[in-house]
Structures are given as structure tokens and as C-alpha cells.
Scaffold this motif. Structure first.
Motif, PDB file in Angstrom:
ATOM      1  N   ARG A  54       0.851  -1.184   0.000  1.00 52.68           N
ATOM      2  CA  ARG A  54       0.000   0.000   0.000  1.00 52.68           C
ATOM      3  C   ARG A  54       0.889   1.237   0.000  1.00 52.68           C
ATOM      4  O   ARG A  54       2.017   1.196   0.490  1.00 52.68           O
ATOM      5  CB  ARG A  54      -0.922  -0.006   1.224  1.00 52.68           C
ATOM      6  CG  ARG A  54      -1.911  -1.170   1.181  1.00 52.68           C
ATOM      7  CD  ARG A  54      -2.769  -1.266   2.416  1.00 52.68           C
ATOM      8  NE  ARG A  54      -3.513  -0.028   2.636  1.00 52.68           N
ATOM      9  CZ  ARG A  54      -3.758   0.469   3.848  1.00 52.68           C
ATOM     10  NH1 ARG A  54      -3.331  -0.141   4.931  1.00 52.68           N
ATOM     11  NH2 ARG A  54      -4.429   1.589   3.977  1.00 52.68           N
ATOM     12  N   ASP A  55       0.389   2.328  -0.544  1.00 56.64           N
ATOM     13  CA  ASP A  55       1.171   3.559  -0.624  1.00 56.64           C
ATOM     14  C   ASP A  55       1.536   4.075   0.761  1.00 56.64           C
ATOM     15  O   ASP A  55       0.688   4.128   1.657  1.00 56.64           O
ATOM     16  CB  ASP A  55       0.391   4.650  -1.361  1.00 56.64           C
ATOM     17  CG  ASP A  55       0.274   4.381  -2.848  1.00 56.64           C
ATOM     18  OD1 ASP A  55       1.077   3.585  -3.377  1.00 56.64           O
ATOM     19  OD2 ASP A  55      -0.618   4.973  -3.479  1.00 56.64           O
ATOM     20  N   LEU A  56       2.791   4.440   0.912  1.00 60.05           N
ATOM     21  CA  LEU A  56       3.248   5.058   2.152  1.00 60.05           C
ATOM     22  C   LEU A  56       2.842   6.527   2.148  1.00 60.05           C
ATOM     23  O   LEU A  56       2.500   7.084   1.107  1.00 60.05           O
ATOM     24  CB  LEU A  56       4.775   4.946   2.258  1.00 60.05           C
ATOM     25  CG  LEU A  56       5.358   3.539   2.277  1.00 60.05           C
ATOM     26  CD1 LEU A  56       6.884   3.605   2.202  1.00 60.05           C
ATOM     27  CD2 LEU A  56       4.919   2.793   3.518  1.00 60.05           C
ATOM     28  N   ILE A  57       2.885   7.150   3.304  1.00 58.85           N
ATOM     29  CA  ILE A  57       2.603   8.576   3.427  1.00 58.85           C
ATOM     30  C   ILE A  57       3.936   9.297   3.572  1.00 58.85           C
ATOM     31  O   ILE A  57       4.735   8.964   4.454  1.00 58.85           O
ATOM     32  CB  ILE A  57       1.705   8.855   4.649  1.00 58.85           C
ATOM     33  CG1 ILE A  57       0.350   8.169   4.468  1.00 58.85           C
ATOM     34  CG2 ILE A  57       1.556  10.357   4.865  1.00 58.85           C
ATOM     35  CD1 ILE A  57      -0.513   8.201   5.716  1.00 58.85           C
ATOM     36  N   ALA A  66       9.377  12.904   6.774  1.00 56.43           N
ATOM     37  CA  ALA A  66       8.928  11.748   7.551  1.00 56.43           C
ATOM     38  C   ALA A  66       8.219  10.788   6.609  1.00 56.43           C
ATOM     39  O   ALA A  66       7.572  11.202   5.642  1.00 56.43           O
ATOM     40  CB  ALA A  66       7.986  12.169   8.678  1.00 56.43           C
ATOM     41  N   VAL A  67       8.354   9.509   6.912  1.00 55.62           N
ATOM     42  CA  VAL A  67       7.665   8.469   6.176  1.00 55.62           C
ATOM     43  C   VAL A  67       6.756   7.749   7.160  1.00 55.62           C
ATOM     44  O   VAL A  67       7.207   7.329   8.230  1.00 55.62           O
ATOM     45  CB  VAL A  67       8.657   7.466   5.531  1.00 55.62           C
ATOM     46  CG1 VAL A  67       7.915   6.383   4.769  1.00 55.62           C
ATOM     47  CG2 VAL A  67       9.641   8.193   4.628  1.00 55.62           C
ATOM     48  N   GLU A 102       9.830   6.482   9.982  1.00 56.23           N
ATOM     49  CA  GLU A 102      11.131   7.139  10.086  1.00 56.23           C
ATOM     50  C   GLU A 102      10.947   8.606   9.741  1.00 56.23           C
ATOM     51  O   GLU A 102      10.092   8.950   8.933  1.00 56.23           O
ATOM     52  CB  GLU A 102      12.106   6.497   9.095  1.00 56.23           C
ATOM     53  CG  GLU A 102      13.535   6.930   9.225  1.00 56.23           C
ATOM     54  CD  GLU A 102      14.206   6.415  10.481  1.00 56.23           C
ATOM     55  OE1 GLU A 102      14.840   7.235  11.162  1.00 56.23           O
ATOM     56  OE2 GLU A 102      14.088   5.235  10.796  1.00 56.23           O
ATOM     57  N   GLY A 103      11.758   9.469  10.371  1.00 56.20           N
ATOM     58  CA  GLY A 103      11.669  10.875  10.013  1.00 56.20           C
ATOM     59  C   GLY A 103      12.329  11.796  11.016  1.00 56.20           C
ATOM     60  O   GLY A 103      12.942  11.367  11.985  1.00 56.20           O
ATOM     61  N   ASP A 104      12.190  13.079  10.735  1.00 51.15           N
ATOM     62  CA  ASP A 104      12.770  14.129  11.568  1.00 51.15           C
ATOM     63  C   ASP A 104      11.811  14.480  12.697  1.00 51.15           C
ATOM     64  O   ASP A 104      10.651  14.828  12.457  1.00 51.15           O
ATOM     65  CB  ASP A 104      13.031  15.388  10.722  1.00 51.15           C
ATOM     66  CG  ASP A 104      14.055  15.140   9.633  1.00 51.15           C
ATOM     67  OD1 ASP A 104      15.109  14.556   9.943  1.00 51.15           O
ATOM     68  OD2 ASP A 104      13.805  15.547   8.480  1.00 51.15           O
TER      69      ASP A 104
END
Length: 135
Positions: A54-57, A66-67, A102-104
Motif C-alpha cells: 500500500r502507498d506510504l505517506i 517523515a515516512v 522514520e523521520g525528523d
């Protein structure tokens, strides 16, 4: 008479906004370049496969990224419950925390960044609503 004219004007406006929304969804350009540069295309594909293809955001505010994984029905249920009991900003914080891959952290810590994330997440979750009609 004045109310009829007002209603006609608002109906016209709503129609134009709906048409614009439908057209803009078709023209969405997904620029994954900054995400691929930081996480690699291979890693993004691994995360996508991990969550059922499915598509990630992908969230981007200034240089912060950010993911997030795609929401499941349970996540949306928790989100709607949180809105009712805790308010919209706490509900958005809760759903972002649940979906975070994952992200800032600045996207959450900095108030201006969080407002941008808040608005983006609200748009994303609102777009999950299905169209329906009764005949």
C-alpha cells in the motif's frame, strides 16, 4: 428570495470546489527525490512491501521529512475516537505516532512544523472517505 440567491451562489461555489478537488487529485505529482536521497528507493520499497504494498505517506515540511505507514481501519477508528475525547490536535499527534516509520522529530517538536503536519494529515485522512449516494 435573497436566501434562494444565496443558496444558489453557495451551491455553485461548492460545485466548483468539488470539480477542482477531483481534477487536482488526478494531477498530483509525487516527488520522492528527497525521500530517496535520504532513505534510498530500495528502503522505501521494502517499507511499502512490509505494509502490504500500500502507498506510504510522505510528509515534507521545509527540509524535514517523515515516512509513515498507510493507516488501517483500526487506526482510523482510534483517530476518530481520539478526536471525540481529546480534540483534533491530540488525535493527529496520536495517529502520526502510530503510523511513524522514520523521520525528523522536528516535525513533531516544532510548533510551526507540527501545524503543517497537522494540516497534511487531516487532508490525507479526509481523502480516505468514500463517496456514496442514495437512490
Amino acid at each position: 428570495m435573497a436566501n434562494d440567491k444565496l443558496q444558489e451562489i453557495f451551491n455553485s461555489r461548492k460545485s466548483k470546489e468539488e470539480k477542482k478537488t477531483k481534477e487536482s487529485k488526478k494531477d498530483v505529482v509525487k516527488d520522492l527525490t528527497p525521500f530517496e536521497a535520504r532513505y534510498t528507493a530500495k528502503k522505501l520499497d521494502e517499507w511499502k512491501k512490509e505494509y502490504g504494498n500500500r502507498d506510504l505517506i510522505y510528509l515534507k515540511v521545509d527540509d524535514f521529512l517523515a515516512v509513515l505507514r498507510p493507516p488501517k481501519a483500526d487506526d482510523l477508528g482510534d483517530y476518530l475516537t481520539a478526536i471525540g475525547s481529546n480534540g483534533m490536535s491530540k488525535a493527529v499527534a496520536m495517529i502520526v505516532e502510530q503510523l511513524w516509520i522514520e523521520g525528523d522529530y522536528q516535525l513533531i517538536e516544532d510548533e510551526d512544523c507540527f501545524i503543517a503536519v497537522f494540516l497534511q494529515m487531516n487532508n490525507i485522512l479526509e481523502s480516505k472517505k468514500a463517496d456514496f449516494f442514495r437512490a
